[in-house]
Design an enzyme around this catalytic site. Structure first.
Site, PDB file in Angstrom:
ATOM      1  N   CYS A 124       0.803  -1.222   0.000  1.00  0.00           N
ATOM      2  CA  CYS A 124       0.000   0.000   0.000  1.00  0.00           C
ATOM      3  C   CYS A 124       0.839   1.277   0.000  1.00  0.00           C
ATOM      4  CB  CYS A 124      -0.950  -0.012   1.197  1.00  0.00           C
ATOM      5  SG  CYS A 124      -1.954  -1.504   1.293  1.00  0.00           S
ATOM      6  N   HIS A 272      -3.797   6.719   2.130  1.00  0.00           N
ATOM      7  CA  HIS A 272      -4.130   5.403   1.583  1.00  0.00           C
ATOM      8  C   HIS A 272      -5.503   5.004   2.096  1.00  0.00           C
ATOM      9  CE1 HIS A 272      -4.334   1.167   0.961  1.00  0.00           C
ATOM     10  NE2 HIS A 272      -4.011   0.849   2.196  1.00  0.00           N
ATOM     11  N   ASN A 303     -10.281  -1.100  -0.489  1.00  0.00           N
ATOM     12  CA  ASN A 303      -8.835  -0.938  -0.333  1.00  0.00           C
ATOM     13  C   ASN A 303      -8.157  -1.490  -1.583  1.00  0.00           C
ATOM     14  OD1 ASN A 303      -6.101  -1.283   0.254  1.00  0.00           O
ATOM     15  ND2 ASN A 303      -6.448  -1.837   2.381  1.00  0.00           N
TER      16      ASN A 303
END
Length: 347
Positions: A124, A272, A303
């Site tokens: 990420c 993020h 996500n």
């Protein structure tokens, strides 16, 4: 006798993001569909993560295809030709060929000539890592324009029977073109890792282990040749949540300090898209004014790991929440554990 000296490389004094583009798969997976896989509720999923729906890629929406679509938009917005790209960096954990790098295929499809192209695996934080590398390449004289892509097909690594992760992940691609600038457009990157916590977000098994014992693997998608199942993503939620809330707020503040910017001078906060509660906790820790718009793309996208920051950036600019020239604080964090934060000027 004087020893010969290497001629120093000369590049731009500064760099900045010149264009951004995104690609979101066609298929929408609402929470109601997730509830067919796990014993849960829409309220539980929304309260725990902030997610209402996510996008999953179809057979034709490969890592390469999504990247090409996103990158094409970024290149067009930057106002340059693909042949001017001097480097292609792809951040992903869901390109399943060990070699060659998917970046080489993407560069060829885009028409980037002989530009160096490579993949990075930083989960990420991958987009932030790529941005830092692009900044260094441009200022070091090794490229004039660099394409940075974050792309994931995390649906391929999602165990739909795992109640703790089945609702989290999505697919998509986000890309930016980084180029020379007369003024600073990318602040100092605050990045790092904590390998002592590498086991809190991980793949259930390595690929060689997974296919060594067919039929003995816990995962979502069966492999027709082996008769087994693919490895999946596993996450120990509580340690990750605590680390993200307490440690990443410090990293975000360090990025602001390094750029000489205060929270009230920001035009956007683009973290993020991991969890809405983590975002809210970071807002509080940073004492972010209510007037600063915050990316909450996770509600519709889930996500998407390395793709989440550029996807959220594109959405904020397109919706008018943020504007070209605004200063934005970006921060990515995830498996490794790895992190990267910086203040950037929006394209």
């Amino acid at each position: 006798m004087t020893k010969p000296q290497i001629r120093p490389a000369t590049g731009a004094q500064y760099s900045r993001i010149l264009g951004v583009g995104g690609y979101r798969p066609v298929r929408v997976i609402p929470n109601s569909e997730v509830l067919e896989w796990i014993d849960s509720s829409d309220e539980w999923i929304r309260t725990r993560s902030g997610i209402a729906e996510r996008r999953w890629a179809g057979p034709d929406e490969s890592v390469s295809e999504m990247s090409v679509q996103a990158a094409g938009k970024a290149i067009a917005q930057a106002g340059i030709a693909a042949e001017q790209i001097g480097g292609v960096i792809v951040a992903t954990v869901s390109h399943f060929k060990q070699t060659p790098a998917i970046a080489t295929e993407i560069a060829e499809r885009l028409g980037c000539g002989t530009a160096p192209a490579f993949d990075i695996s930083a989960a990420c934080a991958g987009f932030g890592y790529g941005l830092g590398l692009a900044d260094g390449m441009i200022r070091g004289g090794n490229a004039e324009y660099v394409l940075v892509i974050g792309v994931e097909r995390l649906s391929d690594l999602t165990d739909t029977s795992d109640r703790s992760t089945a609702f989290i992940f999505g697919d998509g691609a986000g890309a930016v073109v980084v180029g020379p600038s007369d003024t600073p457009g990318i602040g100092k990157l605050i990045w790092g890792s904590d390998g002592s916590q590498a086991d809190v977000i991980t793949q259930t098994q390595a690929w060689d282990t997974a296919f060594a014992k067919p039929g003995a693997i816990n995962g979502p998608a069966e492999d027709p040749e082996q008769g087994g199942k693919w490895p999946a993503l596993r996450m120990d939620g509580q340690p990750v949540f605590r680390w993200a809330v307490w440690e990443m707020a410090k990293v975000a503040q360090q990025a602001l300090d390094a750029a000489g910017i205060t929270a009230d001078q920001l035009g956007a906060f683009i973290p993020h898209q991991a969890n809405m509660r983590i975002t809210d906790a970071m807002i509080k820790a940073l004492k972010l004014p209510a007037s600063v718009p915050v990316a909450r793309d996770i509600a519709e996208t889930g996500n998407t790991s390395a793709a989440s920051i550029p996807l959220a950036m594109e959405r904020m600019l397109e919706s008018g929440e943020a504007h070209s020239g605004d200063l934005a604080l970006i921060i990515g964090f995830g498996a490794g554990l790895v992190y990267a934060a910086a203040v950037v000027t929006l394209p």
